[in-house]
Design an enzyme around this catalytic site. Structure first.
Site, PDB file in Angstrom:
ATOM      1  N   GLY A 195     -43.199  20.519 -72.214  1.00 48.85           N
ATOM      2  CA  GLY A 195     -42.442  20.209 -73.271  1.00 48.85           C
ATOM      3  C   GLY A 195     -42.551  18.755 -73.469  1.00 48.85           C
ATOM      4  O   GLY A 195     -42.959  17.782 -72.925  1.00 48.85           O
ATOM      5  N   HIS A 224     -51.067  17.369 -86.850  1.00 45.72           N
ATOM      6  CA  HIS A 224     -49.776  18.107 -87.763  1.00 45.72           C
ATOM      7  C   HIS A 224     -48.603  17.076 -87.623  1.00 45.72           C
ATOM      8  O   HIS A 224     -48.491  16.128 -87.006  1.00 45.72           O
ATOM      9  CB  HIS A 224     -49.579  19.134 -86.631  1.00 45.72           C
ATOM     10  N   ASP A 231     -51.618  17.782 -82.144  1.00 46.59           N
ATOM     11  CA  ASP A 231     -50.170  18.113 -82.424  1.00 46.59           C
ATOM     12  C   ASP A 231     -49.335  18.369 -81.018  1.00 46.59           C
ATOM     13  O   ASP A 231     -48.542  19.252 -80.604  1.00 46.59           O
ATOM     14  CB  ASP A 231     -50.037  19.692 -82.860  1.00 46.59           C
ATOM     15  N   GLY A 283     -51.599  19.886 -77.469  1.00 47.75           N
ATOM     16  CA  GLY A 283     -50.209  20.485 -77.819  1.00 47.75           C
ATOM     17  C   GLY A 283     -50.182  21.910 -78.117  1.00 47.75           C
ATOM     18  O   GLY A 283     -50.350  22.260 -79.441  1.00 47.75           O
ATOM     19  N   HIS A 299     -44.763  13.485 -80.179  1.00 49.06           N
ATOM     20  CA  HIS A 299     -44.778  12.778 -81.284  1.00 49.06           C
ATOM     21  C   HIS A 299     -44.170  11.646 -81.274  1.00 49.06           C
ATOM     22  O   HIS A 299     -43.714  10.819 -82.261  1.00 49.06           O
ATOM     23  CB  HIS A 299     -43.910  14.012 -82.296  1.00 49.06           C
ATOM     24  N   SER A 307     -52.449  15.144 -71.361  1.00 48.95           N
ATOM     25  CA  SER A 307     -53.471  14.679 -72.442  1.00 48.95           C
ATOM     26  C   SER A 307     -54.332  13.353 -72.135  1.00 48.95           C
ATOM     27  O   SER A 307     -55.520  13.393 -72.302  1.00 48.95           O
ATOM     28  CB  SER A 307     -52.899  14.638 -73.713  1.00 48.95           C
ATOM     29  N   PHE A 330     -44.272  26.100 -83.412  1.00 51.96           N
ATOM     30  CA  PHE A 330     -43.855  25.259 -84.568  1.00 51.96           C
ATOM     31  C   PHE A 330     -45.058  25.139 -85.625  1.00 51.96           C
ATOM     32  O   PHE A 330     -45.504  24.425 -85.677  1.00 51.96           O
ATOM     33  CB  PHE A 330     -43.527  24.109 -84.107  1.00 51.96           C
TER      34      PHE A 330
END
Ligand code: SAH
Ligand code: MG
Length: 218
Positions: free
Chosen positions: A79, A173, A145, A50, A148, A128, A17
């Protein structure tokens, strides 16, 4: 230069992406960060949160390889929310059929291998927040990234931004000024950075925002 073009071609062809113009901007700002390190900028390693299948890691890795710099590519490879079955960005062939869970690590490894970046891009496989809590090396470039959703995005900001050295580059991002274009959390953390007084705005390309750390604080 030929070698850089070769890696950038792999980046463009890789799954993921990252639109071409934003990928190119990632490369350009990474190269500028490496250049600054030879003058008066910080010279620590780089980290992206990410990685998915390794697309952005190739854009950043192209600059890292030329500069002899290391890019840590962090992902749990399960994911984000939006990558799960039933969501907008789900790719069913990335599900481990035995586990019934996403697994982007095999594709990521293949991408990095094929791009010739195994000596430059170092995978960090895990959550993370957990990795950030144990991290201690000052970074000269940080690309956010990851998840979200509101919680993961703000946790990434709080967990990683303190590790970015003064003079270092922060890239975020999927920042959309208009809520109609996409989710809010990446925009919110960009606002936090801008509002902190610790960052100067450097560039904006599509949904990519580029900032330079000018002082301590988050
Ligand atoms: N930069 C990639 C796209 C990243 S998609 C590209 O260029 O294509 C977001 C990624 O963040 C997903 O792979 C997901 O597994 C990862 N992610 C989400 N939350 C995470 C967390 N808490 N810890 C580690 N990785 C996470
Ligand atoms: Mg993104």
């Amino acid at each position: 230069m030929e070698r850089t073009d070769e890696v950038l071609a792999h980046a463009a062809a890789a799954r993921g992406f990252m639109p071409p113009d934003e990928g190119r901007a990632l490369y350009d700002h990474a190269a500028a960060t490496a250049e600054a390190a030879t003058v008066d900028g910080p010279d620590g390693p780089w980290l992206e949160v990410g990685s998915y299948c390794g697309k952005s890691a190739c854009y950043l890795g192209a600059a890292a390889q030329t500069a002899g710099c290391i890019l840590y590519a962090l992902d749990h490879h399960r994911g984000s929310e939006e990558n799960q079955a039933g969501w907008e960005h789900h790719e069913p062939d990335l599900v481990d059929p035995e586990l019934g869970r996403m697994d982007t690590l095999p594709t990521f490894r293949r991408t990095i291998h094929d791009a010739g970046l195994e000596g430059t891009v170092v995978a960090v496989v895990g959550d993370s927040q957990a990795v950030a809590a144990a991290w201690s090396t000052p970074l000269s470039l940080l690309f956010i990234d990851g998840g979200h959703g509101a919680e993961p995005a703000h946790l990434d900001y709080e967990g990683w931004v303190p590790h970015l050295a003064v003079g270092g580059t922060l890239l975020i991002h999927d920042v959309f000024d208009d809520p109609a274009d996409g989710g809010r959390p990446p925009y919110e953390i960009w606002c936090r950075a801008v509002g902190s007084g610790a960052f100067a705005e450097v560039d904006a390309v599509g949904s990519l925002r580029v900032l330079r750390r000018t002082g301590p604080g988050t």
